[in-house]
Design a protein around this motif. Sequence first.
Motif, PDB file in Angstrom:
ATOM      1  N   GLY A 188       0.711  -1.273   0.016  1.00  0.00           N
ATOM      2  CA  GLY A 188       0.032  -0.049   0.154  1.00  0.00           C
ATOM      3  C   GLY A 188       0.755   1.256   0.170  1.00  0.00           C
ATOM      4  N   ARG A 189       2.166   1.236  -0.256  1.00  0.00           N
ATOM      5  CA  ARG A 189       2.839   2.327  -0.036  1.00  0.00           C
ATOM      6  C   ARG A 189       4.189   1.956  -1.255  1.00  0.00           C
ATOM      7  N   LEU A 190       4.640   3.396  -1.733  1.00  0.00           N
ATOM      8  CA  LEU A 190       5.727   3.552  -2.509  1.00  0.00           C
ATOM      9  C   LEU A 190       7.090   3.038  -1.606  1.00  0.00           C
ATOM     10  N   SER A 191       7.734   2.234  -2.219  1.00  0.00           N
ATOM     11  CA  SER A 191       8.995   1.842  -1.563  1.00  0.00           C
ATOM     12  C   SER A 191      10.007   2.971  -1.560  1.00  0.00           C
ATOM     13  N   ASP A 192      11.069   2.956  -0.875  1.00  0.00           N
ATOM     14  CA  ASP A 192      11.970   3.977  -0.893  1.00  0.00           C
ATOM     15  C   ASP A 192      12.838   3.728  -2.212  1.00  0.00           C
ATOM     16  N   VAL A 225      11.477  25.524 -21.772  1.00  0.00           N
ATOM     17  CA  VAL A 225       9.946  25.348 -21.751  1.00  0.00           C
ATOM     18  C   VAL A 225       9.254  26.413 -20.966  1.00  0.00           C
ATOM     19  N   THR A 226       8.251  26.820 -21.528  1.00  0.00           N
ATOM     20  CA  THR A 226       7.527  28.072 -20.934  1.00  0.00           C
ATOM     21  C   THR A 226       6.183  27.729 -20.250  1.00  0.00           C
ATOM     22  N   LEU A 227       5.655  26.408 -20.646  1.00  0.00           N
ATOM     23  CA  LEU A 227       4.336  26.023 -20.047  1.00  0.00           C
ATOM     24  C   LEU A 227       4.257  24.244 -19.802  1.00  0.00           C
ATOM     25  N   THR A 228       4.408  23.776 -18.900  1.00  0.00           N
ATOM     26  CA  THR A 228       4.281  22.361 -18.708  1.00  0.00           C
ATOM     27  C   THR A 228       3.168  21.818 -17.889  1.00  0.00           C
ATOM     28  N   ARG A 229       2.674  20.619 -18.148  1.00  0.00           N
ATOM     29  CA  ARG A 229       1.831  20.170 -17.060  1.00  0.00           C
ATOM     30  C   ARG A 229       2.472  18.768 -16.835  1.00  0.00           C
ATOM     31  N   ASN A 230       2.629  18.439 -15.724  1.00  0.00           N
ATOM     32  CA  ASN A 230       3.348  17.191 -15.123  1.00  0.00           C
ATOM     33  C   ASN A 230       2.249  16.487 -14.360  1.00  0.00           C
ATOM     34  N   VAL A 231       1.812  15.132 -14.865  1.00  0.00           N
ATOM     35  CA  VAL A 231       0.789  14.113 -14.129  1.00  0.00           C
ATOM     36  C   VAL A 231       1.357  13.009 -13.650  1.00  0.00           C
ATOM     37  N   ALA A 232       0.875  12.688 -12.496  1.00  0.00           N
ATOM     38  CA  ALA A 232       1.064  11.353 -11.864  1.00  0.00           C
ATOM     39  C   ALA A 232      -0.102  10.763 -11.892  1.00  0.00           C
ATOM     40  N   THR A 233      -0.152   9.463 -12.059  1.00  0.00           N
ATOM     41  CA  THR A 233      -1.333   8.373 -12.205  1.00  0.00           C
ATOM     42  C   THR A 233      -1.719   7.430 -11.128  1.00  0.00           C
ATOM     43  N   GLU A 234      -1.765   6.234 -11.222  1.00  0.00           N
ATOM     44  CA  GLU A 234      -2.329   5.243 -10.592  1.00  0.00           C
ATOM     45  C   GLU A 234      -1.447   5.018  -9.147  1.00  0.00           C
ATOM     46  N   ALA A 235      -0.126   4.770  -9.322  1.00  0.00           N
ATOM     47  CA  ALA A 235       0.613   4.501  -8.247  1.00  0.00           C
ATOM     48  C   ALA A 235       0.687   5.831  -7.294  1.00  0.00           C
ATOM     49  N   CYS A 236       0.586   7.004  -7.576  1.00  0.00           N
ATOM     50  CA  CYS A 236       0.573   7.892  -6.657  1.00  0.00           C
ATOM     51  C   CYS A 236      -0.868   8.169  -6.034  1.00  0.00           C
ATOM     52  N   ARG A 237      -1.880   7.846  -6.798  1.00  0.00           N
ATOM     53  CA  ARG A 237      -3.364   7.822  -6.653  1.00  0.00           C
ATOM     54  C   ARG A 237      -3.355   6.808  -5.363  1.00  0.00           C
ATOM     55  N   ARG A 238      -2.909   5.695  -5.545  1.00  0.00           N
ATOM     56  CA  ARG A 238      -3.347   4.566  -4.683  1.00  0.00           C
ATOM     57  C   ARG A 238      -2.463   4.449  -3.282  1.00  0.00           C
ATOM     58  N   ALA A 239      -1.069   4.993  -3.382  1.00  0.00           N
ATOM     59  CA  ALA A 239      -0.187   4.778  -2.363  1.00  0.00           C
ATOM     60  C   ALA A 239      -0.573   5.815  -1.144  1.00  0.00           C
ATOM     61  N   SER A 240      -0.574   4.980   0.117  1.00  0.00           N
ATOM     62  CA  SER A 240      -0.589   6.040   1.028  1.00  0.00           C
ATOM     63  C   SER A 240       0.374   7.064   1.546  1.00  0.00           C
ATOM     64  N   ASN A 241       1.601   6.714   0.925  1.00  0.00           N
ATOM     65  CA  ASN A 241       2.403   8.176   1.052  1.00  0.00           C
ATOM     66  C   ASN A 241       2.382   8.645  -0.431  1.00  0.00           C
ATOM     67  N   GLY A 242       1.714   8.636  -1.122  1.00  0.00           N
ATOM     68  CA  GLY A 242       1.679   9.427  -2.473  1.00  0.00           C
ATOM     69  C   GLY A 242       1.993  10.953  -2.372  1.00  0.00           C
ATOM     70  N   THR A 243       1.407  11.529  -1.349  1.00  0.00           N
ATOM     71  CA  THR A 243       1.360  12.936  -1.107  1.00  0.00           C
ATOM     72  C   THR A 243       2.905  13.361  -0.669  1.00  0.00           C
ATOM     73  N   GLU A 244       3.396  12.539   0.166  1.00  0.00           N
ATOM     74  CA  GLU A 244       4.679  12.698   0.727  1.00  0.00           C
ATOM     75  C   GLU A 244       5.649  12.493  -0.611  1.00  0.00           C
ATOM     76  N   PHE A 245       5.502  11.679  -1.351  1.00  0.00           N
ATOM     77  CA  PHE A 245       6.490  11.651  -2.543  1.00  0.00           C
ATOM     78  C   PHE A 245       6.397  12.827  -3.547  1.00  0.00           C
ATOM     79  N   VAL A 246       5.228  13.329  -3.688  1.00  0.00           N
ATOM     80  CA  VAL A 246       4.865  14.629  -4.360  1.00  0.00           C
ATOM     81  C   VAL A 246       5.505  15.654  -3.625  1.00  0.00           C
ATOM     82  N   ALA A 247       5.583  15.786  -2.611  1.00  0.00           N
ATOM     83  CA  ALA A 247       6.319  16.885  -1.916  1.00  0.00           C
ATOM     84  C   ALA A 247       7.836  16.771  -2.109  1.00  0.00           C
ATOM     85  N   ARG A 248       8.288  15.488  -1.930  1.00  0.00           N
ATOM     86  CA  ARG A 248       9.838  15.221  -2.042  1.00  0.00           C
ATOM     87  C   ARG A 248      10.201  15.600  -3.640  1.00  0.00           C
TER      88      ARG A 248
END
Length: 338
Positions: free
Chosen positions: A69-73, A95-118
């Motif tokens: 349920g977590r992203l491993s180190d 690059v002047t404009l970009t969109r950077n998306v993350a999908t299922e792994a970050c949606r599902r992981a309990s530490n997904g928010t922590e990873f995005v911040a890192r």
Amino acid sequence: MSVIADPGVSSRRIAPSSRGARRTYGALDLGTNNCRLLIARPGGSPDGITIVDAFSRVVRLGEGLMHTGRLSDAAMDRGVAALGICADKLARRGVTLTRNVATEACRRASNGTEFVARVFEVTGIALDVISPAEEARLAVLGCASLIDPAGPPALVFDIGGGSTELILVDPTTSAILAWTSVPWGVVSLAETELFDCPPDDRAAAYDRLKGRVDDHLGGFLQRVTGMAPGLLQLLGTSGTITTLASIAIGLSSYDRRKVDGCTVTAISMRAISAMLAARSPSERAAVPGIGADRADLVVAGCAILEAIMDAWPSETLRVADRGIREGILRTLMGRDSR
């Protein structure tokens, strides 16, 4: 230099030297298995997009996620390293404009928010963790030009690392009529079976893989049948379908120009799937186009593909080596031209 999030729309990077110059756009897709980046400018091709730079790396961000349920180190380290390369490319290309998306792994992981911040702290890239609905919309937008407008409704499918999106599309307007997200992708499904089954067990293991996907298709099949009875045109966009198509058309090494937009037969896809499912990982790795990076995951992808073909029979499938990133680019360029 940093990337500042514009929630729900994009992440912007403004380089002083680029102000007033022709805009360059970035589209980054961090999936459960791969990290992919496209940098492009408008015009110069039939699709209206000129690719300036690209990057793709297998990062296995969702490795082990199904069990913990977590992203491993280790997975997060691989992801951050790849995104650091992307950040450097975005800076070098102005690059002047970009969109950077993350999908299922970050949606599902309990530490997904922590990873995005890192990621933001280390690389300056602001990841937008998108919903399955947005993932489906971008996938259709990226490959809609390959749908035959004179044909029946299209079933677009995107076999990802952690999930598979299926979208019923109106062929004349490219409007989404119905969609679903199946919680199986090549990484999550592969982790339900042994990496290297004994030869006598491989057929049964493959049937179990297909059965797990079948269990999630019934409701959507019934819905689609009610809305669009009869045969559909199938359009696949993912590493699985492009890899199998490369084998089907006899390429000794992958060539996007020959794969993107090609048509393959369902018979050939089934034959290649059966061949790969019957082989050991080392034998699969020796097949041109598979290699060590895909040897342990391609059979799960084949099982997902065959489950889709079983549910929606068709003699042929069209193949798209395009999807979410191209959908992002079209969105950004369209909004910026207003």
